[in-house]
Design a protein around this motif. Structure first.
Motif, PDB file in Angstrom:
ATOM      1  N   GLY A 161       0.882  -1.152   0.123  1.00 61.36           N
ATOM      2  CA  GLY A 161      -0.082   0.017   0.138  1.00 61.36           C
ATOM      3  C   GLY A 161       0.805   1.457  -0.018  1.00 61.36           C
ATOM      4  N   PHE A 162       1.863   1.333   0.802  1.00 62.00           N
ATOM      5  CA  PHE A 162       2.959   2.393   0.686  1.00 62.00           C
ATOM      6  C   PHE A 162       3.420   2.454  -0.506  1.00 62.00           C
ATOM      7  CE2 PHE A 162       7.355   3.474   1.182  1.00 62.00           C
ATOM      8  CZ  PHE A 162       7.180   4.969   1.574  1.00 62.00           C
ATOM      9  N   THR A 163       4.005   1.549  -1.202  1.00 61.61           N
ATOM     10  CA  THR A 163       4.412   1.788  -2.540  1.00 61.61           C
ATOM     11  C   THR A 163       3.430   2.280  -3.677  1.00 61.61           C
ATOM     12  OG1 THR A 163       5.780  -0.287  -2.240  1.00 61.61           O
ATOM     13  CG2 THR A 163       5.570   0.131  -4.301  1.00 61.61           C
ATOM     14  N   PHE A 164       2.292   1.739  -3.405  1.00 59.69           N
ATOM     15  CA  PHE A 164       1.045   2.341  -4.264  1.00 59.69           C
ATOM     16  C   PHE A 164       0.975   3.708  -3.992  1.00 59.69           C
ATOM     17  CE2 PHE A 164      -2.981   3.601  -5.656  1.00 59.69           C
ATOM     18  CZ  PHE A 164      -3.094   3.008  -6.796  1.00 59.69           C
ATOM     19  N   VAL A 165       0.885   4.248  -2.921  1.00 58.69           N
ATOM     20  CA  VAL A 165       0.459   5.762  -2.567  1.00 58.69           C
ATOM     21  C   VAL A 165       1.711   6.469  -2.788  1.00 58.69           C
ATOM     22  CG1 VAL A 165      -1.546   5.086  -0.947  1.00 58.69           C
ATOM     23  CG2 VAL A 165       0.921   5.506  -0.089  1.00 58.69           C
ATOM     24  N   GLN A 166       2.916   5.828  -2.781  1.00 61.41           N
ATOM     25  CA  GLN A 166       4.018   6.571  -2.791  1.00 61.41           C
ATOM     26  C   GLN A 166       4.125   7.005  -4.462  1.00 61.41           C
ATOM     27  OE1 GLN A 166       7.798   4.609  -2.106  1.00 61.41           O
ATOM     28  NE2 GLN A 166       9.081   6.420  -1.688  1.00 61.41           N
ATOM     29  N   THR A 167       3.919   5.896  -5.298  1.00 56.49           N
ATOM     30  CA  THR A 167       4.027   6.069  -6.531  1.00 56.49           C
ATOM     31  C   THR A 167       2.970   6.828  -7.349  1.00 56.49           C
ATOM     32  OG1 THR A 167       4.866   3.996  -6.648  1.00 56.49           O
ATOM     33  CG2 THR A 167       3.828   4.903  -8.925  1.00 56.49           C
ATOM     34  N   HIS A 168       1.618   6.879  -6.613  1.00 58.75           N
ATOM     35  CA  HIS A 168       0.478   7.529  -7.379  1.00 58.75           C
ATOM     36  C   HIS A 168      -0.069   8.695  -6.533  1.00 58.75           C
ATOM     37  CE1 HIS A 168       0.111   4.322 -10.114  1.00 58.75           C
ATOM     38  NE2 HIS A 168       0.125   3.622  -9.156  1.00 58.75           N
TER      39      HIS A 168
ATOM     40  N   TYR B  45      -2.361   0.026   4.596  1.00 62.07           N
ATOM     41  CA  TYR B  45      -1.479   1.309   4.993  1.00 62.07           C
ATOM     42  C   TYR B  45      -1.945   2.618   5.442  1.00 62.07           C
ATOM     43  CZ  TYR B  45       2.008   4.970   4.186  1.00 62.07           C
ATOM     44  OH  TYR B  45       2.965   5.906   4.784  1.00 62.07           O
ATOM     45  N   LEU B  46      -3.168   2.939   5.081  1.00 63.65           N
ATOM     46  CA  LEU B  46      -3.781   4.066   5.722  1.00 63.65           C
ATOM     47  C   LEU B  46      -4.228   3.805   7.215  1.00 63.65           C
ATOM     48  CD1 LEU B  46      -6.362   5.092   2.776  1.00 63.65           C
ATOM     49  CD2 LEU B  46      -4.058   6.408   3.443  1.00 63.65           C
ATOM     50  N   GLU B  47      -4.729   2.625   7.405  1.00 64.05           N
ATOM     51  CA  GLU B  47      -4.882   2.240   8.917  1.00 64.05           C
ATOM     52  C   GLU B  47      -3.770   2.466   9.778  1.00 64.05           C
ATOM     53  OE1 GLU B  47      -6.727  -1.522   8.359  1.00 64.05           O
ATOM     54  OE2 GLU B  47      -8.711  -0.528   8.405  1.00 64.05           O
ATOM     55  N   LEU B  48      -2.447   1.922   9.137  1.00 63.05           N
ATOM     56  CA  LEU B  48      -1.000   2.038   9.822  1.00 63.05           C
ATOM     57  C   LEU B  48      -0.942   3.643  10.179  1.00 63.05           C
ATOM     58  CD1 LEU B  48       1.054   0.007  10.702  1.00 63.05           C
ATOM     59  CD2 LEU B  48       2.315   0.721   8.412  1.00 63.05           C
ATOM     60  N   ILE B  49      -0.978   4.516   9.515  1.00 58.35           N
ATOM     61  CA  ILE B  49      -0.480   5.877   9.696  1.00 58.35           C
ATOM     62  C   ILE B  49      -1.484   6.856  10.233  1.00 58.35           C
ATOM     63  CG2 ILE B  49       1.367   5.563   7.752  1.00 58.35           C
ATOM     64  CD1 ILE B  49      -0.792   7.441   5.976  1.00 58.35           C
ATOM     65  N   GLN B  50      -2.826   6.171  10.592  1.00 57.55           N
ATOM     66  CA  GLN B  50      -3.568   7.221  11.120  1.00 57.55           C
ATOM     67  C   GLN B  50      -3.123   7.804  12.321  1.00 57.55           C
ATOM     68  OE1 GLN B  50      -6.452   8.399   8.921  1.00 57.55           O
ATOM     69  NE2 GLN B  50      -4.760   7.435   7.694  1.00 57.55           N
ATOM     70  N   GLN B  51      -3.514   9.199  12.588  1.00 56.82           N
ATOM     71  CA  GLN B  51      -3.221   9.751  13.760  1.00 56.82           C
ATOM     72  C   GLN B  51      -4.424   9.432  14.644  1.00 56.82           C
ATOM     73  OE1 GLN B  51      -3.066  13.916  12.906  1.00 56.82           O
ATOM     74  NE2 GLN B  51      -0.826  13.752  12.450  1.00 56.82           N
TER      75      GLN B  51
END
Length: 106
Positions: free
Chosen positions: A28-35, A99-105
């Motif tokens: 997921g990180f790779t996808f959002v980093q790319t797009h 990925y989004l769940e991992l980084i949420q504040q």
């Protein structure tokens, strides 16, 4: 060269070690980093390059993250005026949500 190296270094430092340990979140990180990183802040820190694009770590303050799965699968038409349309396959949806769940504040 420095203008490319510094953002890449900042992005790498914002990724947590647990992202590398969780394959779905890493994909997921790779996808959002790319797009997505050209407009959105995709890490735990930093401002979005495009001011109208919300940082991904704050999305849960606007939407329940699990509710984004349907939008990602059906195609997000617009989140902000300059956002391109995306439609992800089911595996990509699961990866991005992880990925989004991992980084949420909290």
């Amino acid at each position: 060269m420095w203008r490319f190296l510094i953002p890449a270094l900042a992005l790498a430092l914002s990724a947590s070690p647990s992202q590398a340990q969780e394959p779905r979140a890493q994909r997921g990180f790779t996808f959002v980093q790319t797009h997505c990183a050209m407009c959105h802040s995709i890490g735990r820190f930093g401002e979005s390059p495009l001011s109208e694009a919300p940082p991904f770590r704050t999305l849960s303050q606007i939407y329940p993250i699990e509710n984004l799965a349907e939008s990602l699968a059906e195609g997000i038409i617009t989140g902000h005026p300059s956002m391109p349309e995306f439609q992800l396959d089911p595996g990509q949806v699961n990866d991005v949500i992880a990925y989004l769940e991992l980084i949420q504040q909290k």
